[in-house]
Design an enzyme around this catalytic site. Structure first.
Site, PDB file in Angstrom:
ATOM      1  CE  LYS A 143      -4.347  -1.723   1.495  1.00  0.00           C
ATOM      2  NZ  LYS A 143      -4.625  -2.704   2.541  1.00  0.00           N
ATOM      3  CE  LYS A 193      -5.244  -9.114  -2.666  1.00  0.00           C
ATOM      4  NZ  LYS A 193      -5.724  -8.755  -1.381  1.00  0.00           N
ATOM      5  CE  LYS A 208     -13.959  -4.331  -1.807  1.00  0.00           C
ATOM      6  NZ  LYS A 208     -14.162  -4.074  -0.392  1.00  0.00           N
TER       7      LYS A 208
HETATM    8  P1  TYM Z   1     -10.522  -6.977   3.330  1.00  0.00           P
HETATM    9  O1  TYM Z   1     -11.605  -5.995   3.494  1.00  0.00           O
HETATM   10  O2  TYM Z   1      -9.395  -6.668   2.413  1.00  0.00           O
HETATM   11  O3  TYM Z   1     -11.085  -8.362   2.906  1.00  0.00           O
HETATM   12  C1  TYM Z   1     -12.114  -8.966   3.662  1.00  0.00           C
HETATM   13  C2  TYM Z   1     -11.968 -10.462   3.651  1.00  0.00           C
HETATM   14  O4  TYM Z   1     -11.996 -10.963   2.319  1.00  0.00           O
HETATM   15  C3  TYM Z   1     -10.837 -11.751   2.096  1.00  0.00           C
HETATM   16  N1  TYM Z   1     -10.380 -11.598   0.715  1.00  0.00           N
HETATM   17  C4  TYM Z   1     -10.023 -12.627  -0.067  1.00  0.00           C
HETATM   18  N2  TYM Z   1      -9.990 -13.955   0.180  1.00  0.00           N
HETATM   19  C5  TYM Z   1      -9.588 -14.750  -0.837  1.00  0.00           C
HETATM   20  N3  TYM Z   1      -9.251 -14.288  -2.063  1.00  0.00           N
HETATM   21  C6  TYM Z   1      -9.267 -12.959  -2.357  1.00  0.00           C
HETATM   22  N4  TYM Z   1      -8.962 -12.531  -3.576  1.00  0.00           N
HETATM   23  C7  TYM Z   1      -9.659 -12.056  -1.319  1.00  0.00           C
HETATM   24  N5  TYM Z   1      -9.804 -10.715  -1.249  1.00  0.00           N
HETATM   25  C8  TYM Z   1     -10.239 -10.451   0.004  1.00  0.00           C
HETATM   26  C9  TYM Z   1      -9.792 -11.236   3.072  1.00  0.00           C
HETATM   27  O5  TYM Z   1      -8.821 -12.220   3.337  1.00  0.00           O
HETATM   28  C10 TYM Z   1     -10.636 -10.924   4.272  1.00  0.00           C
HETATM   29  O6  TYM Z   1     -10.873 -12.086   5.058  1.00  0.00           O
HETATM   30  N6  TYM Z   1      -7.807  -6.439   7.394  1.00  0.00           N
HETATM   31  C11 TYM Z   1      -9.035  -7.040   6.914  1.00  0.00           C
HETATM   32  C12 TYM Z   1     -10.283  -6.567   7.634  1.00  0.00           C
HETATM   33  C13 TYM Z   1     -10.208  -6.708   9.100  1.00  0.00           C
HETATM   34  C14 TYM Z   1     -10.284  -7.913   9.839  1.00  0.00           C
HETATM   35  C15 TYM Z   1     -10.165  -7.535  11.208  1.00  0.00           C
HETATM   36  C16 TYM Z   1     -10.429  -9.252   9.491  1.00  0.00           C
HETATM   37  C17 TYM Z   1     -10.076  -5.675   9.971  1.00  0.00           C
HETATM   38  N7  TYM Z   1     -10.048  -6.182  11.246  1.00  0.00           N
HETATM   39  C18 TYM Z   1     -10.205  -8.473  12.237  1.00  0.00           C
HETATM   40  C19 TYM Z   1     -10.450 -10.206  10.525  1.00  0.00           C
HETATM   41  C20 TYM Z   1     -10.355  -9.802  11.877  1.00  0.00           C
HETATM   42  C21 TYM Z   1      -9.141  -6.689   5.451  1.00  0.00           C
HETATM   43  O7  TYM Z   1      -8.569  -5.767   4.979  1.00  0.00           O
HETATM   44  O8  TYM Z   1      -9.956  -7.399   4.776  1.00  0.00           O
END
Ligand code: TYM
Length: 358
Positions: free
Chosen positions: A116, A223, A226
């Site tokens: 990022k 992957k 967004k």
């Molecule tokens: P975020 O918002 O990027 O994504 C949310 C969830 O979707 C999963 N994900 C994917 N899994 C498989 N293949 C992909 N291409 C893919 N893109 C997204 C992510 O692994 C995630 O599970 N940091 C986290 C949000 C968060 C969180 C937490 C999660 C904040 N606090 C506490 C668990 C516990 C995030 O950015 O997810």
């Protein structure tokens, strides 16, 4: 719902746009399937979304649409605590406290931070095997209009807090979040050992039926995400979705029986495996092996199988979004429940750290 005998699960998704297939297969599908058996706490990570400085109206709209998508996909407020991260102010205070035990070096080495920060500064990754010294210099030397904000650096602290404040033991996430989970365990261990307490559990990834998922994009490599701009959204209209799938990158086709697959084709098969029946996957694999495969047929099948999953969700979203009172009541109740355990953890943590009332 807060149930003493069930293991505590926490997970969240950032409110940065509509949910895509990566979010669905990496996270949301698991959330829905474990609601009966665990003490589930699912939230919308709007504070995490702030790390990329979104437009305020857009942030609010995204938070609302993800809430509607959670509910449309089957998250049930009678079974799970569903809340918005910023509705639990204890999280923000604990974020400050936990940061006192987090090193900036370990945060700077986090893969997601490097990605990022590079994006924010407009610089590419170093060539394989080369050190990242230049990157570190760039960050320190960055000017005010081209900066990497501190929230981006401390993103893993905030994520650890989401998990530890609920004393969760299981965290359902996709593969890309495993490093953050490793840091969460490290911070929990460090806090416990610094104060000589057995306070935070060390949470683990939640897997059922196989390894953590990485849903690929259809643009040939990497992957689905967004910021990669290659998403198939749960709310995509059928016409749009079919078009996206039919445009997926392929190659010139297998040139000899049992050829190895190129990355774009392996990615198509990964998606097919997530969405289609095993016998369909097998028949396309056989067709690939004997060179009779037609990628057009594979894509058509894939589009229909994805639509079979997304259509019922998409159809429910519009109705749920229109019911503002219902949405507000879900997150009000969710925040109340989430705050119960969060405020207990926070006040105990303050006490452990020596912040005590006179
Ligand atoms: P975020 O918002 O990027 O994504 C949310 C969830 O979707 C999963 N994900 C994917 N899994 C498989 N293949 C992909 N291409 C893919 N893109 C997204 C992510 O692994 C995630 O599970 N940091 C986290 C949000 C968060 C969180 C937490 C999660 C904040 N606090 C506490 C668990 C516990 C995030 O950015 O997810």
């Amino acid at each position: 719902m807060s149930t003493p005998n069930k293991e505590i699960v926490v997970s969240g998704i950032r409110s940065t746009g509509n949910l895509h297939l990566g979010n669905y297969f990496g996270a949301l599908r698991k959330f829905v399937s474990i609601q009966d058996d665990y003490d589930c706490n699912f939230f919308i990570a709007d504070l995490h979304a702030l790390t990329t400085n979104p437009d305020p109206d857009q942030l609010h709209a995204n938070t609302k649409s993800i809430l509607a998508e959670y509910l449309a996909a089957g998250l049930d407020p009678e079974k799970s605590t569903i809340f918005i991260q910023s509705d639990v102010p204890e999280i923000s205070e604990m974020y400050l406290l936990l940061n006192m035990h987090v090193g900036i070096g370990e945060l700077m080495r986090t893969t997601s931070f490097k990605d990022k920060a590079r994006k924010a500064l407009g610089i590419g990754a170093p060539p394989e095997g080369e050190s990242d010294e230049a990157f570190e210099k760039e960050i320190i030397g960055a000017t005010t209009n081209k900066r990497v904000n501190a929230g981006l650096l401390t993103y893993p602290t905030l994520m650890a807090v989401d998990i530890l404040i609920q004393k969760a033991s299981k965290v359902p996430v996709g593969k890309d979040q495993l490093q953050h989970l490793e840091l969460t365990r490290r911070f929990a261990r460090r806090f416990n050992s610094f104060y000589g307490v057995d306070f935070f559990p060390e949470p683990t990834d939640f897997e059922f039926g196989g390894a953590p998922v990485k849903v690929p994009g259809l643009d040939g490599s990497g992957k689905m995400g967004k910021s990669e701009g290659n998403c198939i959204y749960l709310v995509d209209e059928p016409k749009v979705l079919r078009k996206k799938v039919m445009r997926a990158v392929t190659d010139e086709g297998p040139q000899a029986p049992n050829s190895p697959m190129s990355e774009p084709i392996a990615n198509l098969f990964s998606l097919l495996e997530l969405t289609s029946k095993p016998e369909i996957v097998t028949s396309f694999r056989e067709a690939y092996a004997d060179c009779s495969i037609r990628y057009g047929d594979l894509k058509k099948q894939l589009a229909e199988d994805i639509l079979a999953i997304t259509t019922p969700i998409r159809e429910r979203v519009a109705d749920i979004l229109a019911d503002e009172d219902y949405l507000a009541s879900v997150v009000r109740r969710g925040a109340e429940r989430a705050r119960e355990r969060a405020s207990k953890t926070l006040s105990e943590m303050r006490h452990i750290m020596g912040i005590r009332k006179f």
